[in-house]
Scaffold this motif. Structure first.
Motif, PDB file in Angstrom:
ATOM      1  N   TYR A  46       9.087 -15.671 -21.427  1.00 37.24           N
ATOM      2  CA  TYR A  46       9.653 -14.356 -21.113  1.00 37.24           C
ATOM      3  C   TYR A  46      10.456 -14.456 -19.817  1.00 37.24           C
ATOM      4  CZ  TYR A  46       6.331 -12.681 -24.575  1.00 37.24           C
ATOM      5  OH  TYR A  46       5.616 -12.483 -25.743  1.00 37.24           O
ATOM      6  N   PRO A  47      11.650 -15.046 -19.881  1.00 37.64           N
ATOM      7  CA  PRO A  47      12.414 -15.305 -18.658  1.00 37.64           C
ATOM      8  C   PRO A  47      12.745 -14.052 -17.847  1.00 37.64           C
ATOM      9  CG  PRO A  47      13.544 -16.204 -20.593  1.00 37.64           C
ATOM     10  CD  PRO A  47      12.294 -15.560 -21.071  1.00 37.64           C
ATOM     11  N   ASP A  48      12.987 -12.916 -18.493  1.00 35.66           N
ATOM     12  CA  ASP A  48      13.279 -11.694 -17.732  1.00 35.66           C
ATOM     13  C   ASP A  48      12.083 -11.299 -16.864  1.00 35.66           C
ATOM     14  OD1 ASP A  48      15.840 -11.427 -18.767  1.00 35.66           O
ATOM     15  OD2 ASP A  48      15.261  -9.948 -20.277  1.00 35.66           O
ATOM     16  N   ILE A  49      10.881 -11.391 -17.421  1.00 36.64           N
ATOM     17  CA  ILE A  49       9.674 -11.075 -16.655  1.00 36.64           C
ATOM     18  C   ILE A  49       9.502 -12.082 -15.521  1.00 36.64           C
ATOM     19  CG2 ILE A  49       7.143 -10.972 -16.750  1.00 36.64           C
ATOM     20  CD1 ILE A  49       7.448  -9.894 -19.630  1.00 36.64           C
ATOM     21  N   SER A  50       9.756 -13.347 -15.814  1.00 34.95           N
ATOM     22  CA  SER A  50       9.633 -14.389 -14.803  1.00 34.95           C
ATOM     23  C   SER A  50      10.561 -14.142 -13.621  1.00 34.95           C
ATOM     24  CB  SER A  50       9.950 -15.757 -15.428  1.00 34.95           C
ATOM     25  OG  SER A  50       9.993 -16.754 -14.441  1.00 34.95           O
ATOM     26  N   VAL A  51      11.824 -13.885 -13.906  1.00 33.84           N
ATOM     27  CA  VAL A  51      12.801 -13.677 -12.825  1.00 33.84           C
ATOM     28  C   VAL A  51      12.480 -12.397 -12.059  1.00 33.84           C
ATOM     29  CG1 VAL A  51      15.249 -13.348 -12.280  1.00 33.84           C
ATOM     30  CG2 VAL A  51      14.570 -15.050 -13.986  1.00 33.84           C
ATOM     31  N   THR A  52      12.021 -11.373 -12.756  1.00 32.56           N
ATOM     32  CA  THR A  52      11.616 -10.141 -12.078  1.00 32.56           C
ATOM     33  C   THR A  52      10.420 -10.396 -11.156  1.00 32.56           C
ATOM     34  OG1 THR A  52      12.442  -8.800 -13.920  1.00 32.56           O
ATOM     35  CG2 THR A  52      10.864  -7.750 -12.439  1.00 32.56           C
ATOM     36  N   SER A  53       9.469 -11.188 -11.597  1.00 32.86           N
ATOM     37  CA  SER A  53       8.327 -11.529 -10.746  1.00 32.86           C
ATOM     38  C   SER A  53       8.755 -12.375  -9.553  1.00 32.86           C
ATOM     39  CB  SER A  53       7.256 -12.270 -11.562  1.00 32.86           C
ATOM     40  OG  SER A  53       6.697 -11.400 -12.510  1.00 32.86           O
ATOM     41  N   SER A  54       9.721 -13.261  -9.767  1.00 35.93           N
ATOM     42  CA  SER A  54      10.272 -14.033  -8.643  1.00 35.93           C
ATOM     43  C   SER A  54      10.891 -13.094  -7.631  1.00 35.93           C
ATOM     44  CB  SER A  54      11.319 -15.036  -9.134  1.00 35.93           C
ATOM     45  OG  SER A  54      10.737 -16.056  -9.897  1.00 35.93           O
ATOM     46  N   ARG A  55      11.606 -12.104  -8.129  1.00 29.32           N
ATOM     47  CA  ARG A  55      12.229 -11.118  -7.237  1.00 29.32           C
ATOM     48  C   ARG A  55      11.156 -10.351  -6.455  1.00 29.32           C
ATOM     49  NH1 ARG A  55      17.108  -7.842  -6.056  1.00 29.32           N
ATOM     50  NH2 ARG A  55      16.203  -6.339  -4.643  1.00 29.32           N
ATOM     51  N   LYS A  56      10.081  -9.961  -7.135  1.00 31.04           N
ATOM     52  CA  LYS A  56       8.991  -9.245  -6.451  1.00 31.04           C
ATOM     53  C   LYS A  56       8.376 -10.123  -5.359  1.00 31.04           C
ATOM     54  CE  LYS A  56       7.580  -6.322 -10.323  1.00 31.04           C
ATOM     55  NZ  LYS A  56       6.504  -6.084 -11.316  1.00 31.04           N
ATOM     56  N   ALA A  57       8.195 -11.385  -5.644  1.00 31.74           N
ATOM     57  CA  ALA A  57       7.646 -12.314  -4.648  1.00 31.74           C
ATOM     58  C   ALA A  57       8.587 -12.419  -3.457  1.00 31.74           C
ATOM     59  CB  ALA A  57       7.427 -13.689  -5.276  1.00 31.74           C
ATOM     60  N   MET A  58       9.875 -12.572  -3.729  1.00 37.47           N
ATOM     61  CA  MET A  58      10.865 -12.675  -2.658  1.00 37.47           C
ATOM     62  C   MET A  58      10.868 -11.416  -1.800  1.00 37.47           C
ATOM     63  SD  MET A  58      14.134 -11.455  -1.724  1.00 37.47           S
ATOM     64  CE  MET A  58      14.636 -10.703  -3.255  1.00 37.47           C
ATOM     65  N   GLU A  59      10.844 -10.247  -2.429  1.00 36.01           N
ATOM     66  CA  GLU A  59      10.820  -8.984  -1.687  1.00 36.01           C
ATOM     67  C   GLU A  59       9.574  -8.888  -0.810  1.00 36.01           C
ATOM     68  OE1 GLU A  59      11.218  -5.575  -4.246  1.00 36.01           O
ATOM     69  OE2 GLU A  59      13.173  -6.230  -4.982  1.00 36.01           O
ATOM     70  N   TYR A  60       8.447  -9.302  -1.354  1.00 35.56           N
ATOM     71  CA  TYR A  60       7.201  -9.284  -0.588  1.00 35.56           C
ATOM     72  C   TYR A  60       7.352 -10.121   0.676  1.00 35.56           C
ATOM     73  CZ  TYR A  60       2.295  -9.862   0.604  1.00 35.56           C
ATOM     74  OH  TYR A  60       1.103  -9.868   1.270  1.00 35.56           O
ATOM     75  N   MET A  61       7.916 -11.320   0.523  1.00 37.17           N
ATOM     76  CA  MET A  61       8.052 -12.213   1.666  1.00 37.17           C
ATOM     77  C   MET A  61       9.074 -11.692   2.672  1.00 37.17           C
ATOM     78  SD  MET A  61       6.792 -14.722   3.245  1.00 37.17           S
ATOM     79  CE  MET A  61       5.720 -15.451   2.033  1.00 37.17           C
ATOM     80  N   VAL A  62      10.169 -11.134   2.210  1.00 34.89           N
ATOM     81  CA  VAL A  62      11.162 -10.568   3.139  1.00 34.89           C
ATOM     82  C   VAL A  62      10.521  -9.463   3.967  1.00 34.89           C
ATOM     83  CG1 VAL A  62      13.286  -9.195   3.315  1.00 34.89           C
ATOM     84  CG2 VAL A  62      13.207 -11.156   1.789  1.00 34.89           C
TER      85      VAL A  62
END
Length: 134
Positions: free
Chosen positions: A32-48
């Motif tokens: 589910y690449p869309d879910i994967s990339v969205t989760s990557s985005r959530k991780a990035m936002e968390y770290m920022v």
């Protein structure tokens, strides 16, 4: 279960939510690449938000992630072009996944690679680890 690429974060209590997003991104990258990339985005936002809030300004209410990433004080604080590039790469891919969809497994994997770099380098920067696996 096989060893996952983000296992080096699993035992760091301060990064429990971050680890969850990274792990989710890895699990769904091929199926589910869309879910994967969205989760990557959530991780990035968390770290920022974690980095910006602790190093620059605790009041994040009126700021977008892009505002934080573009803040000259944050750019100076990070002082790492490759790492800032990873933040922006994940942000852009995440926007595409959320608003357009149709991400390929290859795009999810590439985003995951950038997230792995971001995760390792920021955990080192926060003095939570001394090294991370390739």
């Amino acid at each position: 279960m096989d060893k996952a690429n983000f296992d080096f974060l699993e035992k760091i209590p301060e990064l429990a939510s971050f680890y969850h997003y990274c792990h989710e991104a890895e699990i769904f990258a091929l199926s589910y690449p869309d879910i994967s990339v969205t989760s990557s985005r959530k991780a990035m936002e968390y770290m920022v938000k974690l980095l910006y809030g602790s190093a620059i300004n605790e009041n994040l209410k009126e700021m977008t992630v892009f505002d934080m990433l573009a803040d000259p004080d944050f750019v100076i604080y990070m002082d790492d072009r490759a790492l800032l590039g990873a933040f922006h790469f994940i942000r852009k891919k995440g926007n595409m996944a959320v608003h357009q969809g149709g991400m390929s497994p290859e795009e999810a994997t590439e985003t995951l690679e950038q997230l792995h770099f971001l995760a390792g380098e920021t955990a080192i920067r926060l003095n939570l680890i001394s090294d991370y696996p390739a």
